[in-house]
Structure formats: C-alpha cells, structure tokens
Design a protein around this motif. Structure first.
Motif, PDB file in Angstrom:
ATOM      1  N   ALA A   1      30.279  53.018  35.660  1.00 58.11           N
ATOM      2  CA  ALA A   1      31.173  51.797  35.758  1.00 58.11           C
ATOM      3  C   ALA A   1      30.571  50.937  36.563  1.00 58.11           C
ATOM      4  CB  ALA A   1      32.090  52.571  36.997  1.00 58.11           C
ATOM      5  N   ASP A   2      29.468  51.226  37.395  1.00 61.20           N
ATOM      6  CA  ASP A   2      28.828  49.915  37.862  1.00 61.20           C
ATOM      7  C   ASP A   2      28.149  49.043  37.090  1.00 61.20           C
ATOM      8  OD1 ASP A   2      30.092  49.470  40.791  1.00 61.20           O
ATOM      9  OD2 ASP A   2      28.558  51.363  41.030  1.00 61.20           O
ATOM     10  N   ASP A   3      27.403  49.496  36.422  1.00 58.91           N
ATOM     11  CA  ASP A   3      26.501  49.230  35.276  1.00 58.91           C
ATOM     12  C   ASP A   3      27.298  48.239  34.068  1.00 58.91           C
ATOM     13  OD1 ASP A   3      24.305  49.837  35.846  1.00 58.91           O
ATOM     14  OD2 ASP A   3      24.558  52.251  34.207  1.00 58.91           O
ATOM     15  N   ALA A   4      28.801  48.362  33.442  1.00 58.13           N
ATOM     16  CA  ALA A   4      30.096  48.003  32.614  1.00 58.13           C
ATOM     17  C   ALA A   4      30.401  46.894  33.111  1.00 58.13           C
ATOM     18  CB  ALA A   4      30.879  49.372  32.212  1.00 58.13           C
ATOM     19  N   THR A   5      30.355  46.710  34.334  1.00 59.52           N
ATOM     20  CA  THR A   5      31.367  45.527  35.027  1.00 59.52           C
ATOM     21  C   THR A   5      30.231  44.780  35.700  1.00 59.52           C
ATOM     22  OG1 THR A   5      31.814  46.893  37.059  1.00 59.52           O
ATOM     23  CG2 THR A   5      33.284  47.589  35.009  1.00 59.52           C
ATOM     24  N   LYS A   6      28.786  45.314  35.918  1.00 60.40           N
ATOM     25  CA  LYS A   6      27.938  44.140  36.650  1.00 60.40           C
ATOM     26  C   LYS A   6      28.020  42.525  36.176  1.00 60.40           C
ATOM     27  CE  LYS A   6      23.825  45.282  34.244  1.00 60.40           C
ATOM     28  NZ  LYS A   6      22.897  46.388  34.343  1.00 60.40           N
ATOM     29  N   ASP A   7      27.786  42.064  35.037  1.00 57.83           N
ATOM     30  CA  ASP A   7      28.166  40.825  34.436  1.00 57.83           C
ATOM     31  C   ASP A   7      29.624  40.159  34.024  1.00 57.83           C
ATOM     32  OD1 ASP A   7      25.106  41.184  34.118  1.00 57.83           O
ATOM     33  OD2 ASP A   7      25.347  42.250  31.987  1.00 57.83           O
ATOM     34  N   GLN A   8      30.449  40.722  34.887  1.00 59.31           N
ATOM     35  CA  GLN A   8      31.802  40.188  34.583  1.00 59.31           C
ATOM     36  C   GLN A   8      32.141  40.677  35.874  1.00 59.31           C
ATOM     37  OE1 GLN A   8      33.899  42.260  30.748  1.00 59.31           O
ATOM     38  NE2 GLN A   8      32.299  43.444  31.607  1.00 59.31           N
ATOM     39  N   PRO A   9      32.474  39.348  36.391  1.00 61.42           N
ATOM     40  CA  PRO A   9      32.790  39.260  37.742  1.00 61.42           C
ATOM     41  C   PRO A   9      33.559  39.631  38.794  1.00 61.42           C
ATOM     42  CG  PRO A   9      30.873  37.523  37.599  1.00 61.42           C
ATOM     43  CD  PRO A   9      31.106  37.925  36.475  1.00 61.42           C
ATOM     44  N   ARG A  21      40.353  43.723  32.892  1.00 65.38           N
ATOM     45  CA  ARG A  21      40.053  44.310  34.483  1.00 65.38           C
ATOM     46  C   ARG A  21      40.492  45.104  33.727  1.00 65.38           C
ATOM     47  NH1 ARG A  21      42.096  38.804  37.524  1.00 65.38           N
ATOM     48  NH2 ARG A  21      42.548  38.518  35.851  1.00 65.38           N
ATOM     49  N   PHE A  22      42.076  45.137  33.068  1.00 68.89           N
ATOM     50  CA  PHE A  22      42.343  46.987  32.723  1.00 68.89           C
ATOM     51  C   PHE A  22      41.151  47.898  32.464  1.00 68.89           C
ATOM     52  CE2 PHE A  22      46.550  44.191  31.746  1.00 68.89           C
ATOM     53  CZ  PHE A  22      47.636  44.661  32.304  1.00 68.89           C
ATOM     54  N   GLY A  23      40.706  47.742  31.840  1.00 70.55           N
ATOM     55  CA  GLY A  23      39.605  48.532  31.538  1.00 70.55           C
ATOM     56  C   GLY A  23      38.885  49.247  32.243  1.00 70.55           C
ATOM     57  N   VAL A  24      38.701  48.623  33.663  1.00 65.72           N
ATOM     58  CA  VAL A  24      38.715  49.735  35.387  1.00 65.72           C
ATOM     59  C   VAL A  24      39.656  50.704  35.401  1.00 65.72           C
ATOM     60  CG1 VAL A  24      38.625  49.118  37.754  1.00 65.72           C
ATOM     61  CG2 VAL A  24      37.897  47.334  36.318  1.00 65.72           C
ATOM     62  N   PHE A  25      40.169  51.013  34.883  1.00 66.29           N
ATOM     63  CA  PHE A  25      41.112  52.427  35.289  1.00 66.29           C
ATOM     64  C   PHE A  25      40.847  53.521  34.098  1.00 66.29           C
ATOM     65  CE2 PHE A  25      44.310  48.908  36.849  1.00 66.29           C
ATOM     66  CZ  PHE A  25      44.179  49.441  38.341  1.00 66.29           C
ATOM     67  N   SER A  26      39.576  52.844  33.576  1.00 63.92           N
ATOM     68  CA  SER A  26      39.233  53.718  32.036  1.00 63.92           C
ATOM     69  C   SER A  26      37.669  54.399  32.805  1.00 63.92           C
ATOM     70  CB  SER A  26      39.279  53.771  30.628  1.00 63.92           C
ATOM     71  OG  SER A  26      38.439  52.299  30.651  1.00 63.92           O
ATOM     72  N   ALA A  27      37.311  53.659  34.097  1.00 60.37           N
ATOM     73  CA  ALA A  27      36.261  54.368  35.030  1.00 60.37           C
ATOM     74  C   ALA A  27      36.151  55.278  35.039  1.00 60.37           C
ATOM     75  CB  ALA A  27      35.353  53.070  35.598  1.00 60.37           C
ATOM     76  N   PRO A  28      34.569  56.198  34.536  1.00 63.48           N
ATOM     77  CA  PRO A  28      34.778  57.548  35.271  1.00 63.48           C
ATOM     78  C   PRO A  28      34.140  58.210  36.513  1.00 63.48           C
ATOM     79  CG  PRO A  28      33.001  56.645  34.183  1.00 63.48           C
ATOM     80  CD  PRO A  28      33.849  55.170  34.072  1.00 63.48           C
ATOM     81  N   LEU A  29      34.762  58.712  37.500  1.00 65.92           N
ATOM     82  CA  LEU A  29      34.549  59.105  38.082  1.00 65.92           C
ATOM     83  C   LEU A  29      35.420  58.221  39.520  1.00 65.92           C
ATOM     84  CD1 LEU A  29      30.843  60.421  38.935  1.00 65.92           C
ATOM     85  CD2 LEU A  29      33.039  61.438  37.772  1.00 65.92           C
ATOM     86  N   LEU A  30      36.338  57.064  39.364  1.00 60.20           N
ATOM     87  CA  LEU A  30      36.782  56.217  39.938  1.00 60.20           C
ATOM     88  C   LEU A  30      38.144  57.267  40.625  1.00 60.20           C
ATOM     89  CD1 LEU A  30      37.792  53.503  41.009  1.00 60.20           C
ATOM     90  CD2 LEU A  30      39.499  53.806  38.248  1.00 60.20           C
ATOM     91  N   PHE A  31      38.522  57.848  40.214  1.00 59.15           N
ATOM     92  CA  PHE A  31      39.989  58.663  40.901  1.00 59.15           C
ATOM     93  C   PHE A  31      39.397  60.608  40.701  1.00 59.15           C
ATOM     94  CE2 PHE A  31      42.339  55.530  37.896  1.00 59.15           C
ATOM     95  CZ  PHE A  31      42.398  54.900  39.290  1.00 59.15           C
ATOM     96  N   SER A  32      40.261  60.894  42.380  1.00 60.93           N
ATOM     97  CA  SER A  32      39.503  62.422  42.216  1.00 60.93           C
ATOM     98  C   SER A  32      40.417  63.172  41.936  1.00 60.93           C
ATOM     99  CB  SER A  32      39.233  62.204  44.587  1.00 60.93           C
ATOM    100  OG  SER A  32      40.452  62.150  44.748  1.00 60.93           O
ATOM    101  N   SER A  33      41.343  62.780  41.303  1.00 60.35           N
ATOM    102  CA  SER A  33      42.682  63.366  41.103  1.00 60.35           C
ATOM    103  C   SER A  33      43.904  62.828  41.037  1.00 60.35           C
ATOM    104  CB  SER A  33      43.182  64.597  42.348  1.00 60.35           C
ATOM    105  OG  SER A  33      44.105  64.006  43.436  1.00 60.35           O
ATOM    106  N   GLN A  52      30.707  53.301  26.879  1.00 57.81           N
ATOM    107  CA  GLN A  52      29.083  53.370  27.935  1.00 57.81           C
ATOM    108  C   GLN A  52      29.304  55.427  28.462  1.00 57.81           C
ATOM    109  OE1 GLN A  52      27.327  50.857  30.748  1.00 57.81           O
ATOM    110  NE2 GLN A  52      28.127  49.171  29.443  1.00 57.81           N
ATOM    111  N   LYS A  53      30.325  55.954  28.470  1.00 59.48           N
ATOM    112  CA  LYS A  53      30.795  56.892  29.301  1.00 59.48           C
ATOM    113  C   LYS A  53      30.325  57.165  28.073  1.00 59.48           C
ATOM    114  CE  LYS A  53      34.117  59.717  29.866  1.00 59.48           C
ATOM    115  NZ  LYS A  53      35.716  59.627  29.873  1.00 59.48           N
ATOM    116  N   MET A  54      30.400  58.010  26.793  1.00 57.36           N
ATOM    117  CA  MET A  54      30.107  58.332  25.626  1.00 57.36           C
ATOM    118  C   MET A  54      29.156  58.456  25.396  1.00 57.36           C
ATOM    119  SD  MET A  54      32.767  60.317  24.783  1.00 57.36           S
ATOM    120  CE  MET A  54      33.227  60.533  26.188  1.00 57.36           C
TER     121      MET A  54
END
Length: 333
Positions: free
Chosen positions: A309-317, A101-113, A179-181
C-alpha cells in the motif's frame, strides 16, 4: 334495447375498455446496471427499485439490468456520466480512472475483517469522501457497500504460496492489485467481470480474484474447483446516479432518488451479512472446495504484502493521504 339492458351493455363495454387500456406510464425511467447477479450489488439495485417506485408513487420506473446487460463495467460507468444509463453499482476499483484515490480500497491488509471494512466505509467521514470523489465527473454517489473478502480461484488450484508463481490472475485493474500480484509472483490482468469466463476457458488467464459470491453466482465451479481464502483484501462497492439525468427531475423526485440510497444502503448491507454466511455451503454443494493456505504460507503472504500500500502510493500525495485517512478510521472500528 331496454334502458336496463343498455345500461348493462354499456357497463360491460366500459369494463372491456378499462381492461384494454394501457397502464399509466411512469414519468421517468431509470435504467440501473451492475456486472453481477444474485449477490449484494444486484440486491442493492432490487431494493432500490422497490423503494424508489414506492416513494415516487410510480412516477419513476426503475429497470434493473444485472450481469453486464448494459455493457462491460467501463462502458456502464461512461453511460452514467453521459446520462444514457441512470445508475450503476459496482466495485470502486473500476473508478480509478475517475479518481485514483478509489484504488486505496484495494490495498492489501487494509481491513481486518468484512465487519471492519463495512464499518469503515459507512463511517460518515469516509463515506462522504468516497461519494464526493465522483461529483466532479457528472455522477452523484448515493451509497457504499462492503462485499466481503476477495478470494483466489485458478484452474490449477492455489494450495500453497508457491502456487501463485507464474499465474496470470484477473484483477479489477488497480495499481495496488498489480503490485500485490507481483509480490506473490503472479501477473495481474485487468479485465471486466463479463470477460472472465471466456478468458478462463480460452486460457488467456489462469484464474481470477473475486468475492465468493461472484464465484457462486457465475457458477465458476465448472472451471474452478478450489477457492483459496486469505482475507488479505476486501471488496468495496459504490452506487452512483447520473448527474445529467438527476438534473432533469423535479426537486421532489431528486430528493427521493438521493435519499433512498441511504435507506437501501443499510438494508442491503444487512442482507449481505446474512447472504455471506450461506456462500461456502452453496459452493461446496457443487462438489467444489474452499480452503486456506497453510499457516506458515499465510504468514509469509502477509509479510510480502505489508509494504504494498505504501509503496504503490508514495509518489501520489493525494492517494497516500486518502490511504492514511482510511487507516485512521479502520483503527477506530
């Protein structure tokens, strides 16, 4: 010898003995490490040392080891779990082996600034969720820290979106980063920060993703002349303490070790805001440059990264639920 002369001599002897006597050793030694130097994570540890030693009346001596002196990041985290290292501060990306779940914070376009990122991770609900993730793994989370945007640097500069194609870029190692790369036509190579300069020099990688503070602190301008800013991802750090070591302390010192994290978090985040304002000037002062992608390319980059973000996490509830929880708090700030 007269009584007066004897008294003077005795006083002098006692003074010499006092000067020669070693300083009182601390009851506990706290080794704390980070992979960086002279930036936010390192500064957090320096502030922490100052506050803990003061609050404990020097019963705890905090020793700060920046620049991976205690080993590569994965080894430092293991050391904290075992109690060989008492504390560590670093990007949450490297904790995905502890909890995905720590990986969530490297999701692209998650934060605006960077302001939005810091406000989100310091929101009580998100901060508690983050700190709780390390609890089952023999660690205690004491603080979080927003470190600004993650930028791109490559030996052959990334000036357009097409320049990502075929490049091997160092990442912290999360699935979201990989996946971003891939979406950008590049390959993400997971690697601790301590190995980056050698890998760049030897051509194992073509470039790296890091905060501008790391590019400046490690003087990467010797190999990288252009840093490309897209503000698509932000760097989030966490500070942790060894649970086995913490349990060895008396209750009053345990409280100081834990409570100081919150005090220093606010101080370090404020320091980071001011520090970030100076980074571009420090980088360009070396003759290097900071630039953005052309507007059309930047818009296309965001389109490409939007589903990651959604593609990378969709199979990990559990991971996807964490993503949704963070997004909800992001929207509040």
């Amino acid at each position: 010898m007269s009584g007066k002369r004897f008294a003077v001599a005795a006083t002098a002897t006692l003074a010499c003995v006092a000067l020669a006597a070693p300083a009182h050793a601390a009851d506990f030694v706290m080794k704390m490490g980070c992979a960086t130097m002279n930036e936010g994570q390192h500064q957090f540890l320096k502030f922490y040392k100052e506050e803990v030693e003061k609050a404990s009346g020097s019963r705890i001596e905090v020793q700060v080891y920046p620049a991976s002196q205690l080993g590569p990041i994965p080894r430092e985290i293991e050391g904290v779990q075992l109690g060989n290292i008492q504390g560590y501060s670093g990007p949450v990306d490297f904790f995905v082996g502890i909890d995905p779940r720590f990986g969530v914070f490297s999701a692209p376009l998650l934060f605006s600034s960077d302001v939005n990122a810091a406000a989100t991770i310091h929101d009580p609900a998100i901060e508690k969720a983050m700190l709780d993730l390390v609890t089952p793994k023999r660690m205690v989370g004491i603080a979080t820290l927003g470190l600004g945007a993650s930028d791109y640097g490559a030996k052959k500069a990334i000036l357009t979106l097409a320049d990502f194609s075929g490049k091997k870029l160092r990442i912290n190692g999360t699935e979201l980063e990989r996946q971003k790369m891939a979406k950008l036509g590049a390959t993400g190579v997971g690697m601790p920060l301590s190995e980056v300069m050698t890998a760049l020099d030897q051509g194992t990688i073509d470039g790296t993703i890091s905060g501008l503070s790391v590019f400046v602190a490690l003087k990467m301008n010797d190999l990288l002349k252009v840093i490309t800013v897209t503000n698509d991802t932000y760097i989030i750090a966490i500070a942790v303490i060894s649970k086995p070591w913490l349990d060895s302390l008396p209750p009053d010192l345990q409280k100081i070790v834990l409570d100081t994290g919150a005090v220093v978090q606010a101080k370090a985040q404020s320091w980071e805001v001011d520090f970030t304002k100076e980074l571009e000037q420090k980088w360009t002062a070396t003759g290097s440059t900071v630039q953005s992608l052309p507007p059309d390319d930047l818009a296309q980059l965001k389109t490409l990264l939007a589903p990651v973000a959604d593609d990378a996490t969709k199979d990990q509830p559990a991971v996807h639920d964490m993503l949704q929880m963070v997004r909800a708090v992001v929207a509040k700030h």
